[in-house]
Design a protein around this motif. Structure first.
Motif, PDB file in Angstrom:
ATOM      1  N   HIS A   1       0.836  -1.208   0.000  1.00  0.00           N
ATOM      2  CA  HIS A   1       0.000   0.000   0.000  1.00  0.00           C
ATOM      3  C   HIS A   1       0.867   1.253   0.000  1.00  0.00           C
TER       4      HIS A   1
ATOM      5  N   THR B   1      -6.260  -4.611  -2.537  1.00  0.00           N
ATOM      6  CA  THR B   1      -7.683  -4.982  -2.504  1.00  0.00           C
ATOM      7  C   THR B   1      -7.920  -6.423  -2.945  1.00  0.00           C
ATOM      8  N   GLY B   2      -6.875  -7.091  -3.389  1.00  0.00           N
ATOM      9  CA  GLY B   2      -6.991  -8.494  -3.806  1.00  0.00           C
ATOM     10  C   GLY B   2      -6.330  -9.403  -2.788  1.00  0.00           C
TER      11      GLY B   2
ATOM     12  N   GLU C   1      -6.446  -8.309   0.868  1.00  0.00           N
ATOM     13  CA  GLU C   1      -7.747  -7.874   1.378  1.00  0.00           C
ATOM     14  C   GLU C   1      -8.030  -8.423   2.777  1.00  0.00           C
TER      15      GLU C   1
ATOM     16  N   VAL D   1      -7.308  -1.227   2.813  1.00  0.00           N
ATOM     17  CA  VAL D   1      -8.095  -1.824   1.732  1.00  0.00           C
ATOM     18  C   VAL D   1      -9.127  -0.804   1.239  1.00  0.00           C
ATOM     19  N   ARG D   2      -9.821  -0.168   2.153  1.00  0.00           N
ATOM     20  CA  ARG D   2     -10.830   0.840   1.792  1.00  0.00           C
ATOM     21  C   ARG D   2     -10.165   2.052   1.132  1.00  0.00           C
TER      22      ARG D   2
ATOM     23  N   THR E   1      -9.053   1.306  -2.420  1.00  0.00           N
ATOM     24  CA  THR E   1     -10.175   1.311  -3.365  1.00  0.00           C
ATOM     25  C   THR E   1     -10.443   2.733  -3.851  1.00  0.00           C
TER      26      THR E   1
END
Length: 168
Positions: free
Chosen positions: A40, A63-64, A67, A74-75, A78
């Motif tokens: 990230h 996000t994959g 996750e 993760v949010r 996105t």
């Protein structure tokens, strides 16, 4: 006769195995979370450089495969991926010389994402789009339309560093 009690080593072995298994699972989960945070961070750094293709790849990993870290990353990934996608759509229109679409897309991007680290890149690309569009109109001898696009460019540049070049 009663069987003799099991020796101490026999009684502790299952407990020790269970403790080792729990520690291994917790360590693996912590390592998984740290790897997800690293991906990230790398994706956000790519976005800050204006490298949305690399950022999207990183956000897709967050996000994959990452996750299940259950992290707020993760949010966030996105939302940041959506920013990059909008920026890349505008960039694609610019590269395909669909100047009117590119102008609209860069402006929409800045309106939708005013706090994005990509706003300076979008503004720069918007100015470049105007300049390329006006130059193409001049080459095609559509001088009235070129003048209109140059006016839009001047309005976009304002009093910024590109005003002299835009006026020329």
């Amino acid at each position: 006769t009663a069987a003799p009690p099991p020796d101490r080593a026999v009684r502790i072995r299952p407990l020790a195995t269970a403790v080792v298994a729990v520690v291994a699972v917790v360590a693996a989960y912590l390592g998984y979370g740290a790897a997800g945070r690293g991906v990230h961070a790398d994706a956000r750094a790519a976005q800050a450089r204006g490298d949305c293709p690399a950022a999207v790849r990183g956000f897709d990993l967050v996000t994959g495969p990452f996750e299940l870290t259950l992290s707020r990353d993760v949010r966030v990934a996105t939302a940041l991926r959506a920013e990059c996608t909008a920026f890349l759509d505008a960039q694609q229109a610019q590269e395909q010389r669909r100047y009117q679409d590119a102008v609209a897309a860069y402006r929409a991007f800045r309106t939708a994402h005013p706090q994005s680290v990509l706003v300076p890149f979008a503004s720069d690309r918007l100015q470049r789009t105007f300049a390329a569009w006006a130059a193409e109109l001049r080459r095609d001898r559509q001088f009235d339309r070129a003048v209109g696009v140059y006016r839009d460019l001047l309005a976009e540049v304002g009093r910024g560093p590109g005003v002299a070049q835009a006026r020329a």
